[in-house]
Motif scaffolding. Structure first.
Motif, PDB file in Angstrom:
ATOM      1  N   ILE A   1       0.872  -1.192  -0.127  1.00 29.64           N
ATOM      2  CA  ILE A   1      -0.085   0.000  -0.176  1.00 29.64           C
ATOM      3  C   ILE A   1       0.946   1.128   0.144  1.00 29.64           C
ATOM      4  O   ILE A   1       1.957   1.434   0.659  1.00 29.64           O
ATOM      5  CB  ILE A   1      -0.977   0.111   1.316  1.00 29.64           C
TER       6      ILE A   1
ATOM      7  N   TYR B   1      -3.289   0.306  -3.619  1.00 26.53           N
ATOM      8  CA  TYR B   1      -2.262  -0.941  -3.892  1.00 26.53           C
ATOM      9  C   TYR B   1      -1.536  -0.695  -4.917  1.00 26.53           C
ATOM     10  O   TYR B   1      -1.979  -0.455  -6.280  1.00 26.53           O
ATOM     11  CB  TYR B   1      -3.324  -2.245  -3.943  1.00 26.53           C
TER      12      TYR B   1
ATOM     13  N   THR C   1      -7.240   1.746  -2.543  1.00 30.88           N
ATOM     14  CA  THR C   1      -7.496   0.618  -1.819  1.00 30.88           C
ATOM     15  C   THR C   1      -8.969   0.437  -1.581  1.00 30.88           C
ATOM     16  O   THR C   1      -9.526  -0.987  -1.235  1.00 30.88           O
ATOM     17  CB  THR C   1      -6.588   0.631  -0.250  1.00 30.88           C
TER      18      THR C   1
END
Length: 351
Positions: free
Chosen positions: A56, A70, A185
Motif C-alpha cells: 500500500i 495498492y 485500496t
C-alpha cells in the motif's frame, strides 16, 4: 507466491480498520461511500500473479483526491498458464490449434481463427483484397519474429506487414519487463463517470485492456489474434485481455452470482456477464455496474466480441502513465517509450 499469513495482510487489516474509524480525508458523503464500498480482496488473485509483494502506497487520483493505493507489479505473463495458440499455420488448421477474434457483428462470443476462417476473410468482411495466406503452399502469413511483431503493431503499417495474422511471444518482452498498477485500496465515488483507459487487472495479474482499435487493424488487412482466453501479447503491455471468456473467473460466494474476473482501475470488482444459471446481469448503469448487499457496487463485463469490459469508471482512478490504448493496433507503448518500438535496420521475417 503465497500471500496468506503475511505481514502484508496484517497491514491491510490495520489500514481497513483505520479507514472504518473515519481517519480518511474528504466530505462525510465520500467517507460513507468509502466505508460502504467493497475494495480489492488480494486473496482472490492467482498464485504468482505478482512479481513483487503487493504493498500500500500513498497516491493521488486524477481528480486530485489524496488516498492510498495498492501497488501491484506483474511480469507481463498470465499466472498459471502459457498463452496461445494464436494464428493458424495452414489453411487446413482447426480450432484446436488456432486462436480467436472479434465477431464482426460486435456481439456475442469470439469467432475461431481457423484455417477456413483465414480462407474466407474476403467473404467475411466483404472485401476481396484479403489474402492472409499463400495460395500455392496454403501456409498462413503470420508475424514469426520479434521484429515482425513490432513492425505490424504500428498505426501506419507498411505494405510488407499487411496481410498478416499478428502474434507475439512472451519471449519478446525485455528481460526487466514489468507492469505496475496503482488502484485505490477502497473505491472513491467519482462526481462524474470517467473515460476508460486501462480497464484494470485480471485475477491472473494480466491487464484488462481498453478497446482495441479494430478499424486500424482491419484497415491494414491484419488480424491481431487472441488466444481462446481473449488475450494477446505485445512488447509494451505484455499479455493483456480484450475479452473475458472465463479463464480468470473465480467464485467469491455460492449465491449463484457471476464469478469475479478482476478489478477495475477504480477498485470496484468486475464480474462475468452471466451468473451460474447462464443469465445475463440486468439493470446495469451506463458503466455496466449495479449494486447488491454482498458485493456493493460492481461491474459486469460485456460479451467477448463487444471490444470492451465496462462502459466507464464509476469511481476515481489514478492517472495512467502512458497514452490511451489505440496508439498501436496491439496496444500503446509505456510512457517515454519509442512509439514504434525499437527500430531495426534489418527487415523482419514475415511468414
Amino acid at each position: 507466491m503465497r500471500l496468506t499469513n503475511s505481514p502484508f495482510l496484517v497491514s491491510v487489516f490495520v489500514f481497513c480498520a483505520l479507514t472504518i474509524a473515519g481517519c480518511s480525508e474528504g466530505t462525510d458523503k465520500v467517507k460513507k461511500t468509502i466505508i460502504a464500498a467493497k475494495g480489492i480482496d488480494i486473496s482472490m488473485f492467482a498464485k504468482n500473479a505478482f512479481s513483487q509483494e503487493p504493498k500500500i502506497v500513498d497516491c493521488e487520483t486524477a481528480e486530485g483526491t489524496k488516498t492510498s493505493c495498492y501497488q501491484l507489479i506483474t511480469d507481463g505473463a498470465p499466472a498459471g498458464r502459457t498463452p496461445g495458440p494464436f494464428c493458424p499455420r495452414k489453411t487446413s488448421d482447426g480450432a484446436d490449434v488456432s486462436g480467436a477474434w472479434f465477431n464482426k457483428d460486435g456481439m456475442g462470443d469470439l469467432v475461431d481463427i481457423t484455417g477456413e476462417f483465414i480462407l474466407k476473410l474476403g467473404d467475411y468482411y466483404g472485401d476481396e483484397k484479403w489474402m492472409v495466406y499463400d495460395a500455392k503452399t496454403n501456409e498462413v502469413r503470420y508475424t514469426a519474429t520479434k521484429e515482425a511483431c513490432l513492425g505490424a503493431a504500428k498505426p501506419d503499417v507498411e505494405e510488407e506487414y499487411m496481410q498478416n495474422c499478428i502474434e507475439c511471444e512472451l519471449s519478446y518482452l525485455d528481460d526487466d519487463f514489468s507492469r505496475s498498477f496503482l488502484i485505490p485500496t477502497t473505491p472513491i465515488l467519482a462526481k462524474n463517470v470517467g473515460r476508460v483507459h486501462t480497464v484494470g487487472i485480471a485475477l491472473d495479474g494480466s491487464e484488462l485492456s481498453a478497446a482495441a482499435p479494430v478499424d486500424a487493424i482491419l484497415g491494414a488487412y491484419t488480424i491481431a489474434a487472441f488466444d481462446d482466453c481473449g488475450g494477446h501479447i505485445n512488447a509494451h503491455q505484455g499479455y493483456h485481455y480484450h475479452s473475458t471468456t472465463g479463464c480468470t473467473d473465480k467464485l467469491m460466494n455460492d449465491d449463484g452470482h457471476a464469478p469475479l474476473v478482476g478489478y477495475a482501475s477504480d477498485g470496484y470488482g468486475i464480474y462475468a456477464l452471466k451468473n451460474a444459471a447462464g443469465e445475463e446481469a440486468g439493470a446495469l448503469d451506463e458503466c455496466r455496474g449495479q449494486t447488491d448487499e454482498i458485493r456493493g457496487y460492481h461491474y459486469h463485463a460485456a460479451s467477448p466480441s463487444e471490444n470492451k469490459f465496462i462502459g466507464c469508471f464509476h469511481g476515481e482512478t489514478v492517472s495512467p502513465e502512458g497514452p490511451a490504448h489505440g496508439a498501436h493496433p496491439m496496444g500503446p507503448p509505456p510512457h517515454g517509450a519509442h512509439p514504434d518500438g525499437q527500430p531495426s535496420a534489418d527487415k523482419p521475417e514475415v511468414k
